[in-house]
Design an enzyme around this catalytic site. Structure first.
Site, PDB file in Angstrom:
ATOM      1  N   ASP A  67       0.454  -1.316  -0.076  1.00 27.13           N
ATOM      2  CA  ASP A  67       0.184   0.273  -0.166  1.00 27.13           C
ATOM      3  C   ASP A  67       0.600   0.866   0.053  1.00 27.13           C
ATOM      4  O   ASP A  67       2.224   1.167   0.266  1.00 27.13           O
ATOM      5  CB  ASP A  67      -0.949  -0.521   1.185  1.00 27.13           C
ATOM      6  CG  ASP A  67      -0.220  -0.839   2.146  1.00 27.13           C
ATOM      7  OD1 ASP A  67       0.957  -0.560   2.578  1.00 27.13           O
ATOM      8  OD2 ASP A  67      -0.863  -0.951   3.422  1.00 27.13           O
ATOM      9  N   ASN A 136      -8.243  -3.229  14.161  1.00 27.88           N
ATOM     10  CA  ASN A 136      -8.955  -3.292  13.480  1.00 27.88           C
ATOM     11  C   ASN A 136      -8.867  -5.238  12.741  1.00 27.88           C
ATOM     12  O   ASN A 136      -9.685  -5.137  12.216  1.00 27.88           O
ATOM     13  CB  ASN A 136      -9.799  -2.874  12.861  1.00 27.88           C
ATOM     14  CG  ASN A 136      -9.382  -1.969  11.664  1.00 27.88           C
ATOM     15  OD1 ASN A 136      -8.639  -2.507  10.944  1.00 27.88           O
ATOM     16  ND2 ASN A 136      -9.997  -0.923  11.318  1.00 27.88           N
ATOM     17  N   HIS A 138      -7.607  -5.256  10.483  1.00 25.40           N
ATOM     18  CA  HIS A 138      -6.361  -4.219   8.773  1.00 25.40           C
ATOM     19  C   HIS A 138      -5.280  -5.325   8.408  1.00 25.40           C
ATOM     20  O   HIS A 138      -4.655  -5.337   8.654  1.00 25.40           O
ATOM     21  CB  HIS A 138      -6.868  -2.842   8.526  1.00 25.40           C
ATOM     22  CG  HIS A 138      -6.199  -2.011   8.807  1.00 25.40           C
ATOM     23  ND1 HIS A 138      -6.079  -1.620   9.306  1.00 25.40           N
ATOM     24  CD2 HIS A 138      -4.617  -2.660   8.301  1.00 25.40           C
ATOM     25  CE1 HIS A 138      -5.050  -0.907  10.293  1.00 25.40           C
ATOM     26  NE2 HIS A 138      -3.969  -1.614   9.436  1.00 25.40           N
ATOM     27  N   GLU A 143      -9.893  -2.005   5.329  1.00 27.11           N
ATOM     28  CA  GLU A 143      -9.916  -2.209   6.429  1.00 27.11           C
ATOM     29  C   GLU A 143     -11.937  -2.303   6.381  1.00 27.11           C
ATOM     30  O   GLU A 143     -12.111  -2.618   5.810  1.00 27.11           O
ATOM     31  CB  GLU A 143     -10.978  -0.500   6.387  1.00 27.11           C
ATOM     32  CG  GLU A 143      -9.394   0.788   6.425  1.00 27.11           C
ATOM     33  CD  GLU A 143      -9.290   0.569   8.058  1.00 27.11           C
ATOM     34  OE1 GLU A 143      -9.111  -0.107   8.572  1.00 27.11           O
ATOM     35  OE2 GLU A 143      -8.342   1.255   7.912  1.00 27.11           O
TER      36      GLU A 143
END
Length: 243
Positions: A67, A136, A138, A143
């Site tokens: 990313d 979380n 990811h 996400e």
């Protein structure tokens, strides 16, 4: 899933580096999927040491990063290009032309996502994908959401991710709100996946990833379906998992 427990972060980093090194030694022209963030820094340091000791050769290695923040230039000290160059690329003999990272300066999201997906395809796919794990759940910047996204996408970062990343910026207002990321489907096409996790703060989410239902609300839970996943984590991160 194969789970390897280590005593601490340093041992986690060394074990992860050994797995990547074995990939490089066994296939000198491997395509490595690489990750950024605080977790892999120790792994990259150990790979650099192994290179300087004469045990690794990166000359034919190709890479594709997960990313990049949308809107950041390569010379921005918070861009993932900058991170990779300063934490690995500049200290080994990799050909910088063989390294690939999404172009954060491309304003056309559709164009960039299609381009990067083609880059990975043209490389012949990823032999070994290194992943970290977000609080979380990811992986990359995928996400929690209603569906698993198949290909490279531009995502709106959740507040929890922005909050977690603000420590790297002077102010939370400077944290990019969007990022380009490999999709879950792209990640799952990798032949091998190496997930590294450390710290008590990741214990709850790692337990959900390993033992919970497979759901896009916990993106990394999809790894349960991959045929060759190795998790290397320290005792603290594995404290909620019975082994």
């Amino acid at each position: 899933m194969k789970i390897i427990k280590t005593e601490n972060y340093d041992m986690m980093s060394r074990k992860a580096a050994n797995i990547i090194a074995a990939q490089i030694i066994n296939k000198s022209n491997s395509v490595l999927g690489l990750a950024t963030g605080s977790t892999p820094i120790g792994t990259y340091k150990r790979l650099i040491e192994m290179y300087k000791e004469g045990d690794l050769d990166f000359i034919d290695i190709k890479t594709a990063n997960l990313d990049e923040y949308k809107g950041l230039t390569k010379d921005n000290d918070q861009s993932y290009y900058y991170f990779m160059f300063n934490n690995l690329f500049k200290d080994v003999n990799i050909d910088i032309e063989n390294t690939n990272i999404p172009d954060g300066t491309e304003p056309d999201s559709k164009k960039e996502c299609e381009r990067y997906e083609k880059v990975i395809s043209d490389l012949g796919g990823i032999d070994l994908q290194l992943l970290g794990l977000g609080h979380n759940g990811h992986i990359g910047f995928n996400e929690p959401q209603d569906d698993f996204v198949k290909t490279t996408q531009c995502v709106n970062l959740q507040e929890s991710t922005i909050e977690a990343n603000k420590r790297f910026f002077n102010d939370v207002t400077e944290v990019p709100k969007q990022a380009y990321t490999m999709g879950i489907g792209t990640i799952m096409k990798a032949k091998k996946i190496l997930l590294i996790v450390n710290g008590e703060g990741k214990a709850d989410i790692l337990e959900k990833v390993v033992n919970g239902p497979i759901t896009p609300k916990v993106p990394a839970s999809i790894l349960q379906l991959h045929p060759d996943v190795t998790i290397v984590a320290d005792e603290a991160a594995l404290s909620k998992i019975k082994m």
